[in-house]
Design an enzyme around this catalytic site. Structure first.
Site, PDB file in Angstrom:
ATOM      1  N   LYS A 154       0.755  -1.160  -0.014  1.00 14.26           N
ATOM      2  CA  LYS A 154      -0.170   0.094   0.001  1.00 14.26           C
ATOM      3  C   LYS A 154       0.922   1.361   0.018  1.00 14.26           C
ATOM      4  O   LYS A 154       0.969   1.926   1.127  1.00 14.26           O
ATOM      5  CB  LYS A 154      -0.817  -0.092   1.435  1.00 14.26           C
ATOM      6  CG  LYS A 154      -1.939  -0.882   1.115  1.00 14.26           C
ATOM      7  CD  LYS A 154      -2.777  -1.323   2.441  1.00 14.26           C
ATOM      8  CE  LYS A 154      -3.995  -0.543   2.528  1.00 14.26           C
ATOM      9  NZ  LYS A 154      -5.091  -1.116   1.545  1.00 14.26           N
TER      10      LYS A 154
HETATM   11  C1  LIG Z   1      -5.783  -1.850  -4.132  1.00 16.80           C
HETATM   12  C2  LIG Z   1      -6.402  -2.713  -2.822  1.00 16.80           C
HETATM   13  N1  LIG Z   1      -6.599  -4.160  -3.321  1.00 16.80           N
HETATM   14  C3  LIG Z   1      -7.188  -4.784  -1.963  1.00 16.80           C
HETATM   15  C4  LIG Z   1      -7.518  -4.325  -0.805  1.00 16.80           C
HETATM   16  C5  LIG Z   1      -8.094  -5.235   0.050  1.00 16.80           C
HETATM   17  O1  LIG Z   1      -6.853  -5.426   1.101  1.00 16.80           O
HETATM   18  P1  LIG Z   1      -7.304  -5.960   2.556  1.00 16.80           P
HETATM   19  O2  LIG Z   1      -8.286  -7.065   2.557  1.00 16.80           O
HETATM   20  O3  LIG Z   1      -6.020  -6.377   3.175  1.00 16.80           O
HETATM   21  O4  LIG Z   1      -7.866  -4.858   3.407  1.00 16.80           O
HETATM   22  C6  LIG Z   1      -7.126  -2.875  -0.681  1.00 16.80           C
HETATM   23  C7  LIG Z   1      -7.182  -2.342   0.807  1.00 16.80           C
HETATM   24  O5  LIG Z   1      -7.056  -2.164   1.561  1.00 16.80           O
HETATM   25  C8  LIG Z   1      -6.527  -2.165  -1.572  1.00 16.80           C
HETATM   26  O6  LIG Z   1      -6.237  -0.831  -1.390  1.00 16.80           O
END
Ligand SMILES: Cc1ncc(COP(=O)(O)O)c(C=O)c1O
Length: 328
Positions: free
Chosen positions: A160
């Site tokens: 992220k």
């Molecule tokens: C681009 C992206 N994909 C997938 C996710 C989902 O990840 P998680 O389930 O760990 O929150 C997120 C966000 O949080 C994201 O920003």
């Protein structure tokens, strides 16, 4: 959630618990100009019957954050367990008795001009009350974006990284202006990657299918939880394999997953109904299982949860140990 955060909220910044209004960064901060930060997103769920707030898989979130900070060579000098302790302390100091979103962020903090990085890093943890990110009660209409997902050898999508979210912001903005609720990214090779801020799953012929982690997706913790629940609770076969764009048009069910998004059914994609255009039976069951698991109602998944108030008498760091002993 567009409301501005309460400036009296207590946040962790510069090694201290301070009101949000005092947590300020300078206009020349490296990360502001060049996107050189790595953030994370966690949720805590309030369970009314138990009068308890449960943080969902905090150790996994903090391990992922620290690993991904390593991609930008940012050092967070605290262990995942210490970070869990800070998270619990933040909830208690703010007295939260509602669903909460937690946003840790680490960044290049030098205040000067020039893209090259140095060892000046800073980090903070912010926790705030947070409701639904997408209103998905009736199911969403998603559109395939004209923006392609960033490639791993440009900016890694598995982390992220602040600057990488320009890609998500462009797709999100395009989708909303075109009348969609959410964007779906394709990779440069034309396979389905994920949503702007969430992973994607489809159901075809009774199997749950999601793109592999090598298709420029964030390695979602909700994605992982859903795969486990699908197998353990619903007895479904789960496949990680490339998904073609046209499979979105012929699948039986489609849904998005993420910490902010939760489990959001998609009932239309590119102006075509998914199956009969109604929310599918499998996603409904997964939503229920996820709700129960995150509120501590499913014994088998209590290991995912860190209770905030159960350890009220002891210091916050003891909550981590208590999560392992008394919740199970
Ligand atoms: C681009 C992206 N994909 C997938 C996710 C989902 O990840 P998680 O389930 O760990 O929150 C997120 C966000 O949080 C994201 O920003």
């Amino acid at each position: 959630m567009k409301a501005e955060a309460d400036q009296n909220l207590i946040v962790y910044f510069g090694g201290q618990y301070v009101p949000l209004r005092e947590a300020r960064v300078g206009i020349l901060t490296h990360a502001l100009h060049y996107g050189t930060g790595v953030f994370e997103g966690l949720r805590a769920y309030w369970d009314e019957p138990a009068q308890e707030l449960f943080v969902m898989r905090p150790v996994e979130h903090y391990e992922r954050w620290k690993q991904n900070c390593g991609i930008l060579r940012i050092e967070v000098p605290a262990s995942p367990e210490e970070l869990c302790g800070i998270t619990v302390e933040l909830m208690r100091r703010n007295g939260f008795r509602t669903n909460v979103y937690v946003r840790p962020i680490a960044y290049k903090s030098a205040e000067r001009i020039g893209v090259s990085t140095d060892d000046q890093d800073a980090w903070a943890v912010i926790a705030l009350p947070y409701g639904d990110y997408l209103h998905a009660e009736k199911g969403l209409h998603a559109g395939v974006s004209s923006w392609r997902r960033i490639e791993d050898n440009a900016i890694p999508a598995r982390a992220k990284i602040c600057g990488a979210y320009v890609n998500s912001a462009l797709a999100s903005d395009e989708a909303r202006h075109a009348g969609f609720d959410e964007a779906i990214f394709l990779t440069e090779s034309g396979h389905v990657a994920e949503g702007a801020t969430c992973n994607i799953f489809m159901v075809r012929k009774g199997k749950l299918i999601t793109p592999p982690i090598t298709d420029n997706v964030l390695e979602g913790i909700t994605r992982d939880s859903i795969m486990e629940l699908a197998q353990g609770e619903l007895g479904l076969q789960v496949l990680e394999r490339p998904i073609d764009r046209s499979e979105l048009y012929v699948c039986d069910e489609l849904f998005l997953t993420g910490t902010a998004v939760g489990i959001a059914p998609v009932v239309r994609v590119d102006h075509r109904p998914v199956k009969d255009g109604a929310i599918g039976a499998i996603v409904r069951q997964l939503q229920q299982s996820y709700f129960d698991a995150t509120r501590g109602h499913l014994r088998a998944y209590r290991r995912w949860l860190l209770p905030v108030y159960r350890a009220q008498q002891g210091p916050a760091k003891d909550a981590v140990r208590l999560a392992e002993t008394s919740v199970a």
